[in-house]
Design an enzyme around this catalytic site. Structure first.
Site, PDB file in Angstrom:
ATOM      1  N   GLU A  32       0.852  -1.189   0.000  1.00 16.41           N
ATOM      2  CA  GLU A  32       0.000   0.000   0.000  1.00 16.41           C
ATOM      3  C   GLU A  32       0.886   1.236   0.000  1.00 16.41           C
ATOM      4  OE1 GLU A  32      -2.401   2.572  -0.483  1.00 16.41           O
ATOM      5  OE2 GLU A  32      -3.584   0.774  -0.025  1.00 16.41           O
ATOM      6  N   ILE A  39      -9.340   3.998   0.200  1.00 14.53           N
ATOM      7  CA  ILE A  39     -10.236   5.138   0.017  1.00 14.53           C
ATOM      8  C   ILE A  39     -11.383   5.112   1.025  1.00 14.53           C
ATOM      9  CG2 ILE A  39     -11.925   6.178  -1.545  1.00 14.53           C
ATOM     10  CD1 ILE A  39      -9.070   6.843  -2.285  1.00 14.53           C
ATOM     11  N   GLY A 179     -24.165  14.914 -10.732  1.00  6.90           N
ATOM     12  CA  GLY A 179     -24.316  13.490 -10.461  1.00  6.90           C
ATOM     13  C   GLY A 179     -25.017  13.265  -9.141  1.00  6.90           C
ATOM     14  N   ALA A 182     -24.958   7.946  -4.949  1.00  4.00           N
ATOM     15  CA  ALA A 182     -24.743   8.022  -3.499  1.00  4.00           C
ATOM     16  C   ALA A 182     -23.781   9.142  -3.134  1.00  4.00           C
ATOM     17  CB  ALA A 182     -24.231   6.676  -2.989  1.00  4.00           C
ATOM     18  N   HIS A 442     -42.046  -2.890  19.497  1.00  3.66           N
ATOM     19  CA  HIS A 442     -42.767  -1.619  19.399  1.00  3.66           C
ATOM     20  C   HIS A 442     -42.402  -0.735  20.593  1.00  3.66           C
ATOM     21  CE1 HIS A 442     -46.082   1.160  18.653  1.00  3.66           C
ATOM     22  NE2 HIS A 442     -46.339   1.109  19.965  1.00  3.66           N
TER      23      HIS A 442
END
Length: 463
Positions: A32, A39, A179, A182, A442
């Protein structure tokens, strides 16, 4: 051989594959050149969620009176502090990966890795020194970067990508986001929530175009409610950056429109990182910008594998991680089943959030299914009313013949935390009536899933 496995890239695909390989007693090295975590941890999933959380807190404070709370004095965002918090969160996550590497005896080789043969990788460090490493198995997990359009070249100052959007020195007064996937929708939401005047431009007829049509319409309503300008079926033709403000020429169905903005954010997709990693030298086949792999991520060359954004499939962090685990377990001789790409959850962390899995209503009809659709709005949810988050709904699509859950589409508060129930249900081939008869607590947002299933069969109680 120096290692049992060498992985090029340390994103959610690479680092997860490395840890799983170590658990399976392999000697592993990860190459790396930037920060561990890739990212996603450093410039994507994690820091953007930090930014969005700050925007959400600011929204809570500006609407405190809605909850019976009075705040004296002005409430305003400290943009630099918000960015600083985001970077600190990302740095903390990257350090977490460093810890996991040490814990699992994974070696981090810092530099740029490229294939130099079937079982060899050449690494160039920051000073230009080269060194070769060997392993019988090599996984390529080099990820992707922001895509550039010919007429929307990023200069890093006025026309920017997502990396620059996370580290701006000051909050822009106005912004055009190109764009509405997401990435674009999340940044548009973030900046608009903090007070930036945002124009969101989408080439297709609706925003978040891969989502169910009703979800797209709901998000557009929510965006317009906070003052965002949304332009669909339109394209950015030109950006003039010669003056203080950008002059953005937008081609719309009604003709050309000029919008002035301090910043233009290009969020038109991603491009895979296939350059200069030795694919040609090793003979690895590619197709349309992706590495060609089999069901277990082996490339055209035995012993060389590829996962994540550089292979065909959804470019999502959790997909890359799953692919990495399957790939490594196959290398180790484990009995594994291929990934089911029809049961992948997708999440968008706007306000309201979006989460989906499986077929949309339109896609189910196109595939010839006779369907039942159940929809439950959060306006009818007690927990949503108590939380002050009534925007959105749960929509479930069932095969009318067998009750199979074909798809789920959610928009609302915390739905990204709820979609996993659907993924598990579909994995277990759960039917509609099994969901209806499974007691949901609930009051919760999640009981809307049970109610939506009941709505599909005319059994809904609270609607």
């Amino acid at each position: 051989m120096d290692y049992d496995l060498i992985i090029i890239g340390s994103g959610p695909g690479g680092y997860v594959a490395a840890i799983r390989a170590s658990q399976l007693k392999m000697k592993v090295a990860v190459i790396e050149k930037a920060e561990l975590g890739g990212i996603c941890l450093n410039w994507g999933c994690i820091p953007t969620k930090s930014l969005l959380k700050s925007a959400q807190v600011f929204d809570y404070l500006t609407h405190a009176s809605d909850y019976g709370i009075t705040i004296s004095g002005e409430v305003k965002p400290d943009f630099n502090a918000i960015v600083s918090r985001s970077r600190n969160v990302a740095n903390g996550m990257s350090k977490g990966v460093q810890f996991l590497f040490k814990k699992n005896n994974i070696e981090h080789i810092k530099g740029h890795g490229r294939l130099s043969g079937k079982n060899n990788v050449e690494v160039t460090d920051t000073e230009g020194n080269k060194k070769n490493y060997s392993a019988p198995n090599i996984i390529l997990a080099t990820g992707a970067r922001s895509k550039e359009l010919p007429n929307l070249k990023q200069d890093g100052k006025k026309i920017i990508g997502y990396r620059e959007a996370m580290t701006l020195e000051k909050q822009p007064g106005s912004m055009v986001v190109v764009g509405s996937g997401a990435i674009g929708s999340e940044f548009a939401n973030f900046f608009q929530s903090l007070g930036t005047s945002v124009t969101l431009v989408e080439f297709l007829p609706r925003i978040v175009p891969i989502e169910d049509e009703e979800v797209s319409k709901q998000l557009e309503r929510s965006f317009k409610k906070i003052g965002m300008k949304v332009i669909t079926s339109s394209s950015v033709e030109n950006v003039d950056t010669s003056k203080e403000k950008c002059r953005v020429t937008i081609k719309t169905p009604k003709g050309e429109e000029i919008v002035e903005a301090d910043i233009v954010l290009s969020a038109v997709g991603i491009t895979t990182n296939l350059e200069d990693i030795g694919l040609e030298k090793a003979g690895v086949k590619t197709d349309k910008g992706k590495v060609v792999v089999d069901d277990y991520y082996c490339t055209s060359i035995p012993g060389i594998f590829a996962i994540g954004d550089i292979v065909h499939g959804p470019a999502l962090a959790h997909v890359a991680s799953a692919e990495g685990i399957i790939c490594v377990e196959k290398i180790a001789g484990k009995e594994v089943e291929p990934l089911d790409y029809k049961n992948i959850p997708g999440c968008t962390y706007t306000t309201p959030e979006i989460a989906s899995c499986g077929l949309t209503e339109a896609a189910a009809k196109e595939e010839g299914y006779n369907i039942k659709v159940g929809k439950f709005p959060f306006t009818a949810s007690g927990k949503a009313s108590a939380s002050g988050a009534k925007d959105g709904f749960i929509k479930l699509i069932f095969d009318a013949e067998y009750g199979e859950l074909l798809g789920a589409h959610m928009i609302g508060a915390n739905v990204t935390e709820m979609i996993a129930e659907i993924v598990v249900a579909r994995k277990l081939e759960t039917t509609a009536h099994e969901i209806i008869k499974s007691i949901h607590p609930h009051p919760t947002m999640s009981e809307a899933i049970m109610e939506a299933a009941a709505a599909a069969y005319g059994e809904v109680i609270h609607l």
